[in-house]
Design a protein around this motif. Structure first.
Motif: not given
Length: 403
Positions: A303-310, A326-330
């Motif tokens: 996943i991208s770091f944007v997806q990981a962060a947001l 579902k990938i949670p923010a952070g």
């Protein structure tokens, strides 16, 4: 449609795979392992003419090749020796090519001459216990040999089970003579040496007294009858090599190292003995994406770091297709998510394993000027120090310890 399983190999079941580095007889004659007797004979004649010593006088290599050809033909022309060779390789033929393979009890120790003129140790034993000992031919029914079939499956086939037909080659009853060994329309006669008993009785005087021993008749091989006109298809053996299709069902949950026993699908027995069994040895080939741990499935998803962060909702593959995750923010790199009951079915119980998704946060290797500027602004807003604007590691150590 799932791919067909790959057959690793097929042969007789035996302990260990060790075999001396000796040339394969089929390779020497240039024939396949399912070659007919006529094909073997034709290949032998052609090679024998080519490498005969009279044609190649003084050629040591040709002489050696001629010996190899004769040795190979002597084994492959005889159905029993060929079966032993197919079963055990060169080890099954023994030192003299007789087909005993060194498994004849104490025969490998040779004659024991410690009793004067009484002959071998086997002879002495026969005097006391009635013969057919220490490697002698058994006259009663004998169970047939077990067969081994190696089957390679995909991970999906192993996880959910597989059903199909397989093809094996084994000795089977000759359909021309119905297993009698005699040419149709002819008959056998009683062995004149043993009068149909298959046994010869010997009386021997020894210092211990008079002993009577019973041995297998050498003229009829213990059969009690002699075939004057052998069946031309099986050469009087009563058995021929045949291909046979067998339907198999591989249960879900199998893994490499598991084996499936199919009763009575092995080699036929002797003298009315039962057939051996067929064992299917399972090999599961590695998957390009999934890794199996017991009944659980492991896979990594980038996943991208944007997806990981947001945070985000993504599609992930499973053994049965794609599902949403579902990938949670952070979300941090290496975070593991569990998909319950999406693994391999349990082999001996109900239920299934789980699938574990490990996220791999991908950091872009190249950024354009605008992307870099935005990241610097993000760092400033977050209070993060930019490289070149903060103290180094060793400077922080000095400050902490006052040095």
């Amino acid at each position: 449609m799932q791919p067909k399983p790959k057959v690793f190999g097929f042969g007789f079941l035996m302990e260990g795979d060790g075999e001396l580095a000796k040339k394969d007889y089929y390779e020497i004659l240039g024939v396949s392992k399912d070659a007919t007797e006529e094909e073997i004979k034709k290949a032998y004649r052609k090679l024998a003419i080519k490498y005969h010593p009279d044609v190649n006088k003084g050629d040591k290599d040709a002489e050696k090749k001629f010996k190899e050809i004769n040795e190979a033909y002597e084994v492959l022309k005889d159905p029993q020796k060929r079966a032993m060779y197919d079963q055990f390789g060169h080890a099954g033929l023994g030192q003299d090519g007789s087909g005993t393979g060194g498994f004849g009890g104490f025969e490998d120790f040779g004659d024991f001459r410690g009793f004067g003129d009484f002959g071998s140790f086997e002879d002495i034993f026969d005097m006391f216990f009635g013969g057919n000992s220490f490697g002698g031919k058994r006259r009663g029914p004998q169970r047939g040999a077990d067969l081994r079939y190696d089957l390679e499956l995909t991970l999906e086939q192993a996880a959910f089970g597989y059903e199909d037909d397989i093809e094996i080659i084994r000795m089977d009853e000759c359909d021309r003579c119905n297993g009698s060994g005699e040419e149709p329309g002819t008959s056998t006669r009683v062995c004149p040496s043993c009068n149909g008993t298959g046994k010869i009785q010997y009386t021997q005087n020894t210092p211990f007294g008079r002993f009577v021993s019973v041995k297998t008749c050498s003229q009829c091989g213990g059969e009690g009858r002699i075939i004057d006109t052998p069946c031309r298809k099986c050469d009087g053996k009563g058995k021929v090599r045949k291909k046979r299709k067998i339907h198999i069902k591989i249960p879900p949950g199998v893994d490499t190292g598991h084996k499936l026993r199919i009763p009575r699908e092995g080699e036929p027995g002797e003298k009315g003995g039962p057939k051996g069994d067929l064992y299917i040895f399972i090999h599961v080939k590695p998957h390009e994406f999934f890794k199996r741990e017991g009944d659980d499935i492991i896979c990594k998803i980038p996943i991208s770091f944007v997806q990981a962060a947001l945070g985000d909702e993504i599609e992930v593959p499973t053994l049965e297709g794609k599902v949403k995750l579902k990938i949670p923010a952070g979300t941090q790199p290496g975070t593991r998510f569990r998909l319950k009951n999406k693994g391999v079915k349990h082999l001996k119980s109900y239920g299934r394993g789980d699938q574990h998704i490990i996220v791999d946060v991908v950091i872009p290797r190249k950024l354009n000027a605008k992307q870099k500027e935005l990241l610097r602004k993000f760092a400033e807003i977050s209070g993060d120090e930019i490289k070149g604007q903060h103290k180094g590691f060793f400077e922080k150590v000095k400050d902490a310890f006052g040095v």
